[in-house]
Design a protein around this motif. Structure first.
Motif, PDB file in Angstrom:
ATOM      1  N   PRO A 183       1.328  -0.907  -0.287  1.00  0.00           N
ATOM      2  CA  PRO A 183      -0.236  -0.036   0.117  1.00  0.00           C
ATOM      3  C   PRO A 183       0.960   1.470   0.129  1.00  0.00           C
ATOM      4  CG  PRO A 183      -0.520  -1.808   1.490  1.00  0.00           C
ATOM      5  CD  PRO A 183       0.741  -2.163   0.758  1.00  0.00           C
ATOM      6  N   GLY A 184       2.070   1.162   0.074  1.00  0.00           N
ATOM      7  CA  GLY A 184       3.082   2.335   0.708  1.00  0.00           C
ATOM      8  C   GLY A 184       3.154   3.179  -1.144  1.00  0.00           C
ATOM      9  N   ILE A 185       3.285   2.113  -2.227  1.00  0.00           N
ATOM     10  CA  ILE A 185       4.212   2.610  -2.889  1.00  0.00           C
ATOM     11  C   ILE A 185       2.370   3.912  -4.133  1.00  0.00           C
ATOM     12  CG2 ILE A 185       4.080   1.496  -5.774  1.00  0.00           C
ATOM     13  CD1 ILE A 185       6.752   0.773  -3.216  1.00  0.00           C
ATOM     14  N   GLY A 186       1.002   3.498  -3.301  1.00  0.00           N
ATOM     15  CA  GLY A 186       0.539   3.734  -3.684  1.00  0.00           C
ATOM     16  C   GLY A 186       0.232   5.229  -2.976  1.00  0.00           C
ATOM     17  N   LYS A 187       0.623   4.914  -1.844  1.00  0.00           N
ATOM     18  CA  LYS A 187       0.421   6.668  -1.059  1.00  0.00           C
ATOM     19  C   LYS A 187       1.946   7.702  -1.601  1.00  0.00           C
ATOM     20  CE  LYS A 187      -1.324   4.320   2.960  1.00  0.00           C
ATOM     21  NZ  LYS A 187      -0.835   4.170   4.630  1.00  0.00           N
ATOM     22  N   ALA A 188       2.898   6.817  -1.889  1.00  0.00           N
ATOM     23  CA  ALA A 188       4.409   7.266  -2.692  1.00  0.00           C
ATOM     24  C   ALA A 188       3.591   8.419  -4.068  1.00  0.00           C
ATOM     25  CB  ALA A 188       4.928   6.759  -2.372  1.00  0.00           C
ATOM     26  N   PHE A 189       2.645   7.665  -4.945  1.00  0.00           N
ATOM     27  CA  PHE A 189       2.204   7.422  -6.066  1.00  0.00           C
ATOM     28  C   PHE A 189       1.763   8.654  -5.585  1.00  0.00           C
ATOM     29  CE2 PHE A 189      -1.055   7.590  -9.203  1.00  0.00           C
ATOM     30  CZ  PHE A 189       0.219   8.042  -9.979  1.00  0.00           C
ATOM     31  N   LEU A 190       0.357   9.381  -4.875  1.00  0.00           N
ATOM     32  CA  LEU A 190      -0.074  10.628  -4.635  1.00  0.00           C
ATOM     33  C   LEU A 190       0.097  11.402  -4.287  1.00  0.00           C
ATOM     34  CD1 LEU A 190      -3.044   8.532  -3.397  1.00  0.00           C
ATOM     35  CD2 LEU A 190      -3.560   9.089  -5.072  1.00  0.00           C
ATOM     36  N   ALA A 191       1.402  11.113  -3.015  1.00  0.00           N
ATOM     37  CA  ALA A 191       2.191  11.843  -2.314  1.00  0.00           C
ATOM     38  C   ALA A 191       2.965  12.497  -4.052  1.00  0.00           C
ATOM     39  CB  ALA A 191       2.778  11.556  -1.868  1.00  0.00           C
ATOM     40  N   ALA A 192       3.614  12.237  -4.621  1.00  0.00           N
ATOM     41  CA  ALA A 192       4.613  12.512  -5.897  1.00  0.00           C
ATOM     42  C   ALA A 192       3.888  13.063  -6.852  1.00  0.00           C
ATOM     43  CB  ALA A 192       5.482  10.825  -6.524  1.00  0.00           C
ATOM     44  N   GLY A 193       2.734  12.561  -7.077  1.00  0.00           N
ATOM     45  CA  GLY A 193       1.948  13.132  -8.280  1.00  0.00           C
ATOM     46  C   GLY A 193       1.235  13.553  -8.094  1.00  0.00           C
ATOM     47  N   PRO A 194      -0.437  13.140  -8.124  1.00  0.00           N
ATOM     48  CA  PRO A 194      -1.310  13.756  -7.864  1.00  0.00           C
ATOM     49  C   PRO A 194      -1.478  14.862  -7.407  1.00  0.00           C
ATOM     50  CG  PRO A 194      -1.518  11.566  -8.522  1.00  0.00           C
ATOM     51  CD  PRO A 194      -0.739  11.239  -7.553  1.00  0.00           C
TER      52      PRO A 194
END
Length: 216
Positions: free
Chosen positions: A128-139
């Motif tokens: 799940p941490g991968i999704g959180k990292a993506f959201l924080a860095a992108g959207p």
């Protein structure tokens, strides 16, 4: 609200690396993550492609998760010009909103972005941490940048918005419509459909928030 710079990420402590090597590392990481996914990408392979040692990557980024974040930020940074308020000193609010909608749709429509989005979803099932990292860095960064644009327009008296974060999500959601889901699941929207969504989003947004409802 201070402006954010989507083209930069926080550097780790350690021996400095020249900018050319840093760009090579981030580009190699982005290709690996896009082509093979997060789990199947290794620091060793990325280092080899970038022509650096894995120690250099660890010193500068800290680890695979941080390198992934840097790669996402670099990709999302390609949209930064579209959300940079000084770029929109000319033109009507309608024209500026249309340009933002077009840039956002073009970015999300890139085949590699669609592939990356699918990979992130799959990787998030396992970590799940991968999704959180993506959201924080992108959207989330893009949302903040667009919110800054709207705040500047609000301060200039062009729009009257009580809840800028909500208005930001409304405009983005209207521009994407079903097209975002269609692309993700293999049904390619036409340019005419994308154009219709963007024009409709701008029209609704102007009617809801523009001080001059015609955005002129």
């Amino acid at each position: 609200m201070s402006r954010i710079d989507l083209s930069k990420t926080r550097k780790r402590t350690g021996r400095p690396v020249d900018e050319e090597k840093r760009v090579a590392i981030v580009n190699a990481a982005a290709r690996a993550f896009f082509d093979h996914g997060y789990a199947a990408s290794s620091i060793e392979a990325i280092a080899a492609e970038a022509g650096v040692s894995k120690v250099t990557i660890y010193n500068q980024f800290g680890g695979k998760r941080e390198l992934f974040t840097a790669a996402v930020v670099a990709e999302c940074g390609k949209m930064r010009r579209s959300f940079d308020v000084p770029e929109f000193v000319e033109g009507t609010l309608r024209e500026r909103l249309t340009e933002i909608g077009e840039a956002m749709t073009a970015f999300l429509s890139r085949p590699e972005m669609i592939q990356f989005d699918r990979r992130i979803s799959a990787e998030t099932e396992r970590e799940p941490g991968i999704g959180k990292a993506f959201l924080a860095a992108g959207p989330y960064r893009m949302k903040m940048a667009f919110a800054e644009f709207l705040e500047a327009m609000h301060d200039a008296g062009e729009v009257a918005i009580d809840d800028i974060p909500l208005a930001t999500e409304q405009f983005v959601s209207m521009c994407k419509g079903m097209g975002d889901l269609e692309r993700r699941f293999g049904a390619e929207p036409t340019r005419a459909e994308d154009r219709r969504r963007i024009d409709g989003a701008v029209e609704v947004f102007c009617r809801a928030y523009a001080v001059d409802r015609n955005c002129r």
